[in-house]
Design a protein around this motif. Structure first.
Motif, PDB file in Angstrom:
ATOM      1  N   GLN A  65      -2.752  -1.179  -3.678  1.00  0.00           N
ATOM      2  CA  GLN A  65      -2.476  -2.110  -2.588  1.00  0.00           C
ATOM      3  C   GLN A  65      -3.549  -2.004  -1.506  1.00  0.00           C
ATOM      4  O   GLN A  65      -4.017  -3.017  -0.964  1.00  0.00           O
ATOM      5  CB  GLN A  65      -1.088  -1.835  -2.002  1.00  0.00           C
ATOM      6  CG  GLN A  65       0.055  -2.013  -2.987  1.00  0.00           C
ATOM      7  CD  GLN A  65       0.079  -3.388  -3.625  1.00  0.00           C
ATOM      8  OE1 GLN A  65      -0.045  -4.417  -2.957  1.00  0.00           O
ATOM      9  NE2 GLN A  65       0.217  -3.421  -4.950  1.00  0.00           N
ATOM     10  N   PRO A  88       3.129  -2.504   3.690  1.00  0.00           N
ATOM     11  CA  PRO A  88       2.730  -3.783   3.085  1.00  0.00           C
ATOM     12  C   PRO A  88       2.968  -4.948   4.034  1.00  0.00           C
ATOM     13  O   PRO A  88       3.904  -4.918   4.849  1.00  0.00           O
ATOM     14  CB  PRO A  88       3.620  -3.875   1.848  1.00  0.00           C
ATOM     15  CG  PRO A  88       4.806  -3.017   2.154  1.00  0.00           C
ATOM     16  CD  PRO A  88       4.295  -1.903   3.014  1.00  0.00           C
ATOM     17  N   THR A 131      -0.490  -7.371   0.385  1.00  0.00           N
ATOM     18  CA  THR A 131      -0.002  -6.087  -0.117  1.00  0.00           C
ATOM     19  C   THR A 131       1.529  -6.095  -0.152  1.00  0.00           C
ATOM     20  O   THR A 131       2.172  -6.767   0.660  1.00  0.00           O
ATOM     21  CB  THR A 131      -0.500  -4.927   0.770  1.00  0.00           C
ATOM     22  OG1 THR A 131      -0.038  -5.124   2.110  1.00  0.00           O
ATOM     23  CG2 THR A 131      -2.021  -4.876   0.772  1.00  0.00           C
TER      24      THR A 131
END
Length: 560
Positions: A289, A455, A460
């Motif tokens: 990520q 995230p 992400t």
């Protein structure tokens, strides 16, 4: 109830007999089946072949980058283009980037080793190619049983492999038969070919039973985490192949990224981390990520939509870690053996080629009236093949990178760029590997903790939203297929010494430590498992054993 107790109460199992039983409906297994049928047709004879596939259909559990070298599929089907094989996007351009946290340096094309040249190759969905191979196999008369997992090797009185048994259906979480219980079936063959992919559940048992890895280097694995994106047309560059090294990995940890532009405004991208990493705080999922936020990667996918997610272990030790390929009654092919070429980041052509070679050896043995012996012609043919030559050229690749990225990059340049220019195709030296991946973890107290950013939900993501788009599902009322040899070890050893690394190396959120009534315990969310096998490989105590769930369970990848 144990398997033996179930057999005693409900047995015996029904059985079906074939000439050849193939475990795994991926490129290696299907190519084995196809080649057997082709040879039978050429000779005007019959060979009965069955393929067991644990996924809901061929391709459902297949995960790969993928850039495909068409050499092997062209040998299998010289007219694959006429037959509509989904190799639609030729590679148009290669980029190899060395990343710093914010910048990137591109390697000049003239300095790229041959292993990074992709002219003549194709950017593909290996799942789509596998589905197509399944269609070709069925058209040739191969029986394919999707949704059936091979759970057990069946041996004869002499200790030779004589087939496999499928898993029992309808076992409840408590291990007891439910009203839907159904005993597994035995599929018996004169030869059984194992094509389960990396860290095959039965392949692992066979390697141990017959000591097929005796005298070989310990096998080396990596985890590959992949996403599929659809991007705005203005960002699409069909045929562009990008590989990266460097950030976010430190210089002592093996890892790198890939990003490939497919046709139809699709981009497939992912990150690979060697499973011999040392810091237990590292999370391969989080590294992937983070890698996407680099400007050189972000520009390809920003503004796009994530369509798919998956993860899979990669058998990457190369030819020095390759076990003996045959044993009484059968053979290993493809990634069950470990024929992927890590330096080229390619394994599908090797899987197809080994399947063809094993098929030819099995067909000749059947024609000679033999059964359940060692298919000695297969390893001989392998050693005489172009694949063996290719793997010998890359024999030291992973070993050099285990010494750090700088040494790895330098020596790969010498071995695969300079030496070929001097007419030396195989390095005259050999670098050996000494220990298995699970032995490398250091105590958490000795390593820097890694804080990963949260995230953003656009570029992400977290694990659970990722698993959701892998279409993963398992029948809820069944025993967990992620088993522990000793239930006390995760807390007493893994949590105490390594800060519970299973909660980080699993890319699907299967393992989590919780505190209940003042006591730490490990919760196993087996429903989330994408069958990557990382836990089976990386668990520092080798206490976790992945076994087959009910057939049809797991991911159901589309376009991957």
């Amino acid at each position: 109830m144990t398997s033996a107790e179930l057999l005693a109460q409900y047995g015996p199992r029904e059985s079906m007999e074939y000439d050849v039983v193939i475990v795994g409906g991926g490129p290696a297994g299907l190519s084995t089946a196809i080649r057997l049928k082709q040879l039978a047709a050429e000779k005007g004879t019959e060979v009965n072949v069955v393929v067991l596939e644990k996924g809901s259909e061929p391709g459902a559990h297949i995960l790969s980058g993928a850039v495909m070298d068409p050499k092997a599929i062209t040998e299998l089907f010289p007219n694959w283009q006429e037959l509509g094989a989904p190799l639609n996007q030729p590679v148009t351009e290669d980029e190899v980037l060395f990343l710093s946290e914010t910048g990137a340096k591109q390697t000049p094309h003239g300095l790229l080793p041959e292993c990074f040249h992709n002219q003549g190759n194709y950017v593909i969905s290996l799942g789509a190619v596998t589905k197509w191979l399944g269609e070709q196999a069925e058209a040739l008369g191969v029986e394919i049983f999707p949704g059936f997992s091979a759970a057990e090797v069946v041996y004869d009185e002499q200790g030779r492999v004589k087939g496999v048994a499928t898993g029992n259906m309808g076992i409840g979480k408590d291990g007891e038969p439910t009203e839907n219980f159904q005993l597994g079936m035995e599929l018996l063959g004169k030869y059984t070919i194992f094509a389960e992919g990396a860290r095959g559940h039965l392949g692992k048992q066979l390697i141990a039973k017959y000591q097929l890895d005796h005298g070989r280097d310990p096998q080396s694995y990596a985890i590959g985490i992949k996403e599929l994106w659809e991007v705005p047309a203005a960002q699409a560059k069909p045929g562009l192949v990008v590989h990266t090294a460097g950030w976010p990995m430190d210089s002592d940890t093996y890892g790198g990224g890939f990003l490939y532009h497919l046709e139809g405004n699709k981009v497939t991208l992912g990150y690979v981390v060697g499973l011999d990493y040392k810091n237990p705080w590292l999370s391969p999922f989080e590294e992937m990520q983070r890698w996407k936020t680099h400007p050189s990667i972000r520009k390809h996918i920003e503004g796009g939509k994530r369509l798919g997610y998956g993860a899979r272990a990669i058998t990457a030790g190369g030819i020095l870690s390759l076990p003996k390929l045959v044993f009484p009654g059968g053979a290993l092919v493809g990634c069950d053996a470990g024929t992927l070429n890590a330096s080229r980041i390619k394994g599908s052509h090797a899987a197809i080629k080994t399947g063809m070679l094993a098929a030819e050896a099995a067909f000749n043995a059947l024609q000679a009236g033999r059964a359940q012996d060692e298919l000695g012609d297969y390893p001989v043919a392998f050693e005489q093949s172009w694949l063996h030559t290719e793997l010998m050229r890359a024999k030291n690749f992973k070993q050099w990178f285990k010494k750090g990225n700088t040494i790895g990059t330098l020596m790969t340049g010498i071995e695969q760029w300079l030496l070929p220019k001097l007419g030396i195709t195989v390095p005259p030296w050999t670098i050996h590997r000494q220990q298995a991946d699970h032995l490398y973890l250091k105590p958490a107290a000795d390593c820097p903790k890694i804080d990963y950013p949260k995230p953003d939900g656009k570029l992400t993501f977290d694990r659970l939203s990722s698993v959701f788009i892998s279409n993963t599902n398992h029948e809820e009322n069944q025993p967990a297929h992620l088993t522990l040899k000793d239930a006390s070890v995760p807390v007493k050893v893994n949590l105490a010494k390594f800060a519970g690394p299973e909660s980080r190396y699993c890319p699907a959120g299967v393992y989590e430590f919780v505190n209940k009534d003042g006591a730490d315990q490990l919760v196993i969310n087996a429903q989330n498992c994408v069958h990557c096998k990382t836990c089976d490989i990386k668990d520092p105590t080798q206490n976790i054993v992945w076994v087959t769930p009910e057939g049809g369970g797991g991911p159901n990848y589309a376009g991957m």
